[in-house]
Structure formats: C-alpha cells, structure tokens
Design an enzyme around this catalytic site. Sequence first.
Site, PDB file in Angstrom:
ATOM      1  N   HIS A 152      -5.324  -3.436   2.412  1.00 34.79           N
ATOM      2  CA  HIS A 152      -5.689  -4.184   3.610  1.00 34.79           C
ATOM      3  C   HIS A 152      -6.359  -5.518   3.267  1.00 34.79           C
ATOM      4  O   HIS A 152      -7.352  -5.919   3.873  1.00 34.79           O
ATOM      5  CB  HIS A 152      -6.582  -3.344   4.523  1.00 34.79           C
ATOM      6  CG  HIS A 152      -5.891  -2.154   5.127  1.00 34.79           C
ATOM      7  ND1 HIS A 152      -5.431  -1.109   4.336  1.00 34.79           N
ATOM      8  CD2 HIS A 152      -5.579  -1.851   6.399  1.00 34.79           C
ATOM      9  CE1 HIS A 152      -4.861  -0.203   5.124  1.00 34.79           C
ATOM     10  NE2 HIS A 152      -4.920  -0.633   6.373  1.00 34.79           N
ATOM     11  N   ARG A 212      -1.378  -4.442   3.943  1.00 33.63           N
ATOM     12  CA  ARG A 212      -1.023  -3.518   5.028  1.00 33.63           C
ATOM     13  C   ARG A 212       0.368  -3.818   5.591  1.00 33.63           C
ATOM     14  O   ARG A 212       1.096  -2.915   5.982  1.00 33.63           O
ATOM     15  CB  ARG A 212      -2.066  -3.654   6.148  1.00 33.63           C
ATOM     16  CG  ARG A 212      -1.778  -2.817   7.378  1.00 33.63           C
ATOM     17  CD  ARG A 212      -2.756  -3.169   8.489  1.00 33.63           C
ATOM     18  NE  ARG A 212      -2.683  -2.267   9.627  1.00 33.63           N
ATOM     19  CZ  ARG A 212      -3.349  -2.437  10.756  1.00 33.63           C
ATOM     20  NH1 ARG A 212      -4.140  -3.481  10.901  1.00 33.63           N
ATOM     21  NH2 ARG A 212      -3.225  -1.573  11.735  1.00 33.63           N
ATOM     22  N   SER A 231      -4.907   5.588   5.320  1.00 37.82           N
ATOM     23  CA  SER A 231      -4.630   4.148   5.393  1.00 37.82           C
ATOM     24  C   SER A 231      -4.324   3.555   4.025  1.00 37.82           C
ATOM     25  O   SER A 231      -3.456   2.695   3.894  1.00 37.82           O
ATOM     26  CB  SER A 231      -5.818   3.409   6.021  1.00 37.82           C
ATOM     27  OG  SER A 231      -6.018   3.818   7.361  1.00 37.82           O
ATOM     28  N   GLU A 272     -19.126   3.325  -0.437  1.00 36.83           N
ATOM     29  CA  GLU A 272     -18.334   2.638  -1.456  1.00 36.83           C
ATOM     30  C   GLU A 272     -19.101   2.376  -2.746  1.00 36.83           C
ATOM     31  O   GLU A 272     -18.546   2.505  -3.848  1.00 36.83           O
ATOM     32  CB  GLU A 272     -17.790   1.319  -0.887  1.00 36.83           C
ATOM     33  CG  GLU A 272     -16.782   1.488   0.235  1.00 36.83           C
ATOM     34  CD  GLU A 272     -17.414   1.697   1.609  1.00 36.83           C
ATOM     35  OE1 GLU A 272     -16.668   1.828   2.584  1.00 36.83           O
ATOM     36  OE2 GLU A 272     -18.677   1.711   1.692  1.00 36.83           O
ATOM     37  N   ASP A 288      -7.581  -6.114  13.182  1.00 36.46           N
ATOM     38  CA  ASP A 288      -8.928  -5.733  12.752  1.00 36.46           C
ATOM     39  C   ASP A 288      -9.859  -6.936  12.639  1.00 36.46           C
ATOM     40  O   ASP A 288     -11.078  -6.791  12.662  1.00 36.46           O
ATOM     41  CB  ASP A 288      -8.876  -4.992  11.406  1.00 36.46           C
ATOM     42  CG  ASP A 288      -8.318  -3.583  11.554  1.00 36.46           C
ATOM     43  OD1 ASP A 288      -8.162  -3.131  12.705  1.00 36.46           O
ATOM     44  OD2 ASP A 288      -8.034  -2.942  10.532  1.00 36.46           O
ATOM     45  N   ARG A 328       0.844  -1.213   0.000  1.00 39.68           N
ATOM     46  CA  ARG A 328       0.000   0.000   0.000  1.00 39.68           C
ATOM     47  C   ARG A 328       0.876   1.261   0.000  1.00 39.68           C
ATOM     48  O   ARG A 328       0.493   2.281  -0.572  1.00 39.68           O
ATOM     49  CB  ARG A 328      -0.942   0.002   1.219  1.00 39.68           C
ATOM     50  CG  ARG A 328      -0.248   0.038   2.561  1.00 39.68           C
ATOM     51  CD  ARG A 328      -1.191   0.330   3.702  1.00 39.68           C
ATOM     52  NE  ARG A 328      -0.511   0.255   4.996  1.00 39.68           N
ATOM     53  CZ  ARG A 328      -0.917   0.852   6.099  1.00 39.68           C
ATOM     54  NH1 ARG A 328      -2.017   1.588   6.094  1.00 39.68           N
ATOM     55  NH2 ARG A 328      -0.248   0.730   7.227  1.00 39.68           N
ATOM     56  N   PHE A 374     -14.317  -3.887   1.646  1.00 40.92           N
ATOM     57  CA  PHE A 374     -15.391  -2.974   1.265  1.00 40.92           C
ATOM     58  C   PHE A 374     -15.453  -2.756  -0.249  1.00 40.92           C
ATOM     59  O   PHE A 374     -16.520  -2.468  -0.792  1.00 40.92           O
ATOM     60  CB  PHE A 374     -15.216  -1.631   1.975  1.00 40.92           C
ATOM     61  CG  PHE A 374     -15.064  -1.769   3.459  1.00 40.92           C
ATOM     62  CD1 PHE A 374     -15.834  -2.671   4.177  1.00 40.92           C
ATOM     63  CD2 PHE A 374     -14.125  -1.016   4.152  1.00 40.92           C
ATOM     64  CE1 PHE A 374     -15.690  -2.813   5.537  1.00 40.92           C
ATOM     65  CE2 PHE A 374     -13.973  -1.157   5.524  1.00 40.92           C
ATOM     66  CZ  PHE A 374     -14.756  -2.053   6.227  1.00 40.92           C
TER      67      PHE A 374
END
Length: 313
Positions: free
Chosen positions: A107, A165, A35, A56, A115, A8, A81
């Site tokens: 992610h 991530r 992020s 989204e 998470d 990322r 998402f």
Amino acid sequence: MGNKVATREAYGKALAELANENENAVVLDADLSKSTKTANFKTVAPERFFNMGIAEANMMGVAAGLSTCGKIPFVSTFAMFAAGRAFEQIRNSICYPNLNVKICATHAGLTVGEDGASHQAIEDISLMRSIPNMIVINPADDVETEAAIKAIANVKGPCYVRLGRMAVATVNDEKKYKFEIGKGVTLSEGTDVTIIATGIMVEAALEAKDILAKEGIRAKVINIHTIKPIDKELIIRAAKETKAIVTAEEHSIIGGLGSAVSEVISEEFPVPVLKLGVNDVFGESGKPGELLKAYGLTSADIVVKVKKAIEMK
C-alpha cells in the site's frame, strides 16, 4: 504488456512458494494479513506465521530477534506504518546490527487511493535508503516482485521492498526475465533521451516512449527496481548516450529515485535531469487513476517532461 496484477498479490504468491522452499522463512504481520497478502503464507505454514497485532515497532524488534536464531523474517504492514511508525526500530534494531530481516511494505504511494494522505507513503524510499546497510527495492510488476522476493531470501542483511495496492500491467517477460539486486533493466533503446522509472511508473514510461516515437523522439527506457544500491554504471552510460534524463516515480521528488539518479549524474557526468513525482505535497483521497492524473504521474506528463529535458541539452 500483459494482464494487470497488484504487486502485493504477487508478494503473497511468492511467500506461499517460499514457505515450501525454505524452512527458515517466517512471516510477521501487523494485523493486516488479508490486505498485505501474507495470509497466503499462513495457509501453507501456519506455525511460521505470527500476527503481531497493531504494534509495528514491537514487530520489528521481534523480527530482529528471530533473525539472530537463523530465521529469515519477512515483515509486512502498510508502507506508512513500516517506514514511518517503525523507523527507529528498523534503524537501531535491524540495520545497525545488520540483521537479516526483510521488510515488505504494501500500500505504498498515492494509489492507496481513498485511504488518503494518512495512509499514502510517498516518503518511504527516501527514509529507507537513508539508513546504512539497507537494500531498497521497488518492483515494477508481478514478475519482478516474485523474482525479488526469491532473491532477497538468499541475501544476508536488511531489505525493504515497496509494494502496491493497485493492479499494474506485467511489463516483464516471465520466461526471459532475470532479477539481479542493484542492476537496472533496459527495456527500450533510444538516443534522444533516457526515461528512468521505478515501480508502477515503469508502465507509464513505456507508454510515453510509444507516444514520443510517433513524434520522432527515440527514448531509452530503464527500469531501476533497486533504488539502493543503484546501478551507477547503467545510469552514467545512459547519460553519455542520450545527454538528458527524466525520472519517474510514485513517490516524493525529494529523496527518492530522482534524487538518487541526480546524485550519480551530478558527480559523474552532468546532464539535465528532470524529476517527475509528487511535488512536496501530501496526497488526498480519490480513485488511484484519478490521483495519478491529478498529481501529474501519467504517460502524458512524462512526455511533457521529456520534451523539456531535450530542450535543455
């Protein structure tokens, strides 16, 4: 293998460079720009950056509209998402009309870590490769990520790029590396077995190759960065040369790299194919390294699979 950088992070760097290189590049983010690292683009070209909020599905529709006006939208949020929540909009508003939208989802996989299951996308490759017109890319390191982002900017049509991530080692030589959509990369030659890996598991595959070499087992290692279209020619050639294949991915064993490779092999040159990935279960919270170990996604786990695959030849 070189310094560790999250894919990322490399995405953010590539976007910032793209802001200066291509005036038609625009970025949409679902309120996660720090992020996803799209904030890097915003710093360079704030007038071409759009924070769409936590919406989204709408973001995908707006991206589709922008693409019809000659823009090249790079759309980002977490993989869960993007691929999950906005699946219908990606299918009907982007892929069905074959629009030039680049969905770069961060992610992904178990290594989101603490998470937990609600944010760990282990189904996204399966979902995205099932949609007609969609190109699916899963880079192994920072070098490959930057090259992939530059490449998709110059290709017309929908693309899904899977980003992580966790920091991962650089496995490609930046000066020599050449990225080509749909073409795998042979990282190591071998005659006893082929390890086909994607994303962060490429590093583990190379580590497994070194462990196996000490035991006299010569493993060919292939990095498949493009899951769709997949490099059939390279995979079939490897099957013919080594007669056994192990696939490795930070994704469910259902519908991902292992399934894609199995589809090719079963039709073209049947040999044993053993899949290493998440075994049809949800993830849980934990540190990334601990999760990879708990779910059997380490170099040691690849070694075990390889030995079993060789026995099945």
